[in-house]
Design a protein around this motif. Structure first.
Motif: not given
Length: 173
Positions: A61, A87-90, A125-128, A151-152
């Motif tokens: 990632a 990154t995701p979760g931050d 969000p996850d994947g972003t 988004p990824y």
């Protein structure tokens, strides 16, 4: 006469192999881009040419601090180049001109000037990823709804090298 036919056949095969290799390299491994606009100043200047690694994000990632090329979410025919901030979760927040990731102020020695905008605390969000230009006050980036969290699947690759003009030659973080 047969040696002439064999030589022509060898040339055709060599050309076809070269075309296929060029296609594979450009499609899956690296691509060249031109910086268009001031949003990444002072790190990148308009009209500089970059090498972008398109393969790396198939293995892992994006990471904070990396400069990446992605498709503009509102018009995927346009490519943008920005720095990954979160990154995701931050959690991300911008207040009083300072950027905070996970409640810690970033030390951003690469920016042109601190940002004049605010951004409310939010979780990536996850994947972003959350991206910003280094020229914060002249950058269309994740702070604005038309870009938002990237988004990824819109990420094309990681900028790894400025190769033109020659005096600007440098590896990117």
């Amino acid at each position: 006469m047969s040696s002439l036919g064999e030589e022509a056949k060898d040339w055709i095969v060599s050309i076809l192999v070269a075309v296929v290799l060029a296609f594979v390299i450009r499609t899956f491994i690296v691509e060249l881009y031109i910086v268009d606009g001031p949003s990444m100043r002072p790190t990148l200047e308009s009209h500089e040419r970059l090498v972008v690694n398109k393969f790396i994000y198939a293995l892992r990632a994006p990471e904070k601090g990396e400069i990446l090329v992605f498709q503009y979410p509102r018009d995927t025919s346009r490519d943008f180049i920005k720095r990954v901030i979160a990154t995701p979760g931050d959690t991300i927040e911008i207040k009083e001109g300072r950027v905070y990731v996970n409640d810690k102020m970033l030390n951003e020695d690469y920016i042109l000037e601190k940002t004049h905008s605010e951004y409310p605390k939010a979780v990536v969000p996850d994947g972003t990823v959350f991206v910003m230009g280094d020229n914060r006050n002249n950058s269309e980036d994740s702070r604005f709804a038309d870009v938002g969290f990237v988004p990824y699947h819109l990420i094309k690759g990681k900028a790894v090298l400025v190769f033109w003009p020659i005096p600007a030659f440098k590896a990117l973080p």
